[in-house]
Design a protein around this motif. Sequence first.
Motif, PDB file in Angstrom:
ATOM      1  N   PHE A  40      -6.818  -5.245  -2.527  1.00 30.15           N
ATOM      2  CA  PHE A  40      -6.027  -6.424  -2.252  1.00 30.15           C
ATOM      3  C   PHE A  40      -6.495  -7.567  -2.996  1.00 30.15           C
ATOM      4  CE2 PHE A  40      -5.638  -3.654   1.424  1.00 30.15           C
ATOM      5  CZ  PHE A  40      -4.370  -3.448   1.601  1.00 30.15           C
ATOM      6  N   ARG A  95      -5.034 -10.859   5.349  1.00 31.46           N
ATOM      7  CA  ARG A  95      -4.271 -10.035   6.341  1.00 31.46           C
ATOM      8  C   ARG A  95      -5.137  -8.725   6.673  1.00 31.46           C
ATOM      9  NH1 ARG A  95       0.446 -11.322   5.365  1.00 31.46           N
ATOM     10  NH2 ARG A  95       1.080 -10.046   3.479  1.00 31.46           N
ATOM     11  N   ALA A  96      -5.375  -7.903   5.495  1.00 35.52           N
ATOM     12  CA  ALA A  96      -6.022  -6.831   5.356  1.00 35.52           C
ATOM     13  C   ALA A  96      -7.502  -7.163   6.220  1.00 35.52           C
ATOM     14  CB  ALA A  96      -6.512  -6.286   4.127  1.00 35.52           C
ATOM     15  N   ALA A 125      -2.399 -11.215   1.162  1.00 32.38           N
ATOM     16  CA  ALA A 125      -2.550  -9.779   1.346  1.00 32.38           C
ATOM     17  C   ALA A 125      -3.825  -9.520   1.653  1.00 32.38           C
ATOM     18  CB  ALA A 125      -2.071  -8.994   0.306  1.00 32.38           C
ATOM     19  N   ARG A 126      -4.830  -9.945   1.104  1.00 39.47           N
ATOM     20  CA  ARG A 126      -6.383  -9.814   1.328  1.00 39.47           C
ATOM     21  C   ARG A 126      -6.787 -10.472   2.664  1.00 39.47           C
ATOM     22  NH1 ARG A 126     -10.946 -10.936  -2.753  1.00 39.47           N
ATOM     23  NH2 ARG A 126     -10.032  -9.372  -3.801  1.00 39.47           N
ATOM     24  N   ILE A 134     -11.026  -2.818   1.057  1.00 42.44           N
ATOM     25  CA  ILE A 134     -10.322  -3.902   1.073  1.00 42.44           C
ATOM     26  C   ILE A 134     -10.353  -4.903  -0.059  1.00 42.44           C
ATOM     27  CG2 ILE A 134      -9.677  -5.802   2.520  1.00 42.44           C
ATOM     28  CD1 ILE A 134     -10.537  -3.860   4.976  1.00 42.44           C
ATOM     29  N   LEU A 138      -6.015   0.928   3.128  1.00 44.97           N
ATOM     30  CA  LEU A 138      -6.300   0.050   4.338  1.00 44.97           C
ATOM     31  C   LEU A 138      -6.483   0.809   5.644  1.00 44.97           C
ATOM     32  CD1 LEU A 138      -6.429  -2.827   5.591  1.00 44.97           C
ATOM     33  CD2 LEU A 138      -3.792  -2.768   5.899  1.00 44.97           C
ATOM     34  N   TRP A 151      -9.106  -5.682   9.329  1.00 43.41           N
ATOM     35  CA  TRP A 151     -10.344  -4.857   9.423  1.00 43.41           C
ATOM     36  C   TRP A 151     -11.385  -5.631  10.398  1.00 43.41           C
ATOM     37  CZ3 TRP A 151     -15.431  -6.620   8.173  1.00 43.41           C
ATOM     38  CH2 TRP A 151     -16.358  -5.346   7.866  1.00 43.41           C
ATOM     39  N   ARG A 157      -1.672   1.216   1.241  1.00 42.91           N
ATOM     40  CA  ARG A 157      -1.658   1.149   2.397  1.00 42.91           C
ATOM     41  C   ARG A 157      -2.733   2.188   3.177  1.00 42.91           C
ATOM     42  NH1 ARG A 157       3.428  -0.881   5.422  1.00 42.91           N
ATOM     43  NH2 ARG A 157       4.282  -2.253   3.806  1.00 42.91           N
TER      44      ARG A 157
END
Length: 136
Positions: A120, A128-129, A125-126, A116, A5, A133, A2
């Motif tokens: 991830f 979403r990240a 998950a990636r 990122i 991120l 971004w 986290r």
Amino acid sequence: MRWLLLVALTVQFMVALDMSVVNVALPDMRADLGFTPQGLLWVVNAYALAFGGLLMLGGRLADLLGSRPVLIGGLVLFGAASLAGGLAGSPGLLLAARAVQGVGAAALAPVAFALIAIAFPAGPARSRALGLWGMA
């Protein structure tokens, strides 16, 4: 993960904000520093040209030297140039500071994106990240 991120989003926000927020101050810069209307264009363009022109070099430097040193160096350069721009007393000094800010941003942006991709795993998950971004 986290915190990575959070770092990536903060960097992306800083780079994008600095590109656009200067437009709000252009009338004051013209009055205080004696810019011509054509000179004001260079306040925005000095940053944009340095950033866009050196973006690939920033990514390559991160490949060669590592993400951490390039991130820290980019932050120091960006911060010092921001301070110099805030204290600038002449158009030339402000334009130089904006160009150096662009150089710092060109080092920061590819590292933020790479953080990122590294932190991830492929999948939701990636995605979403990367969505966060892009929003920043």
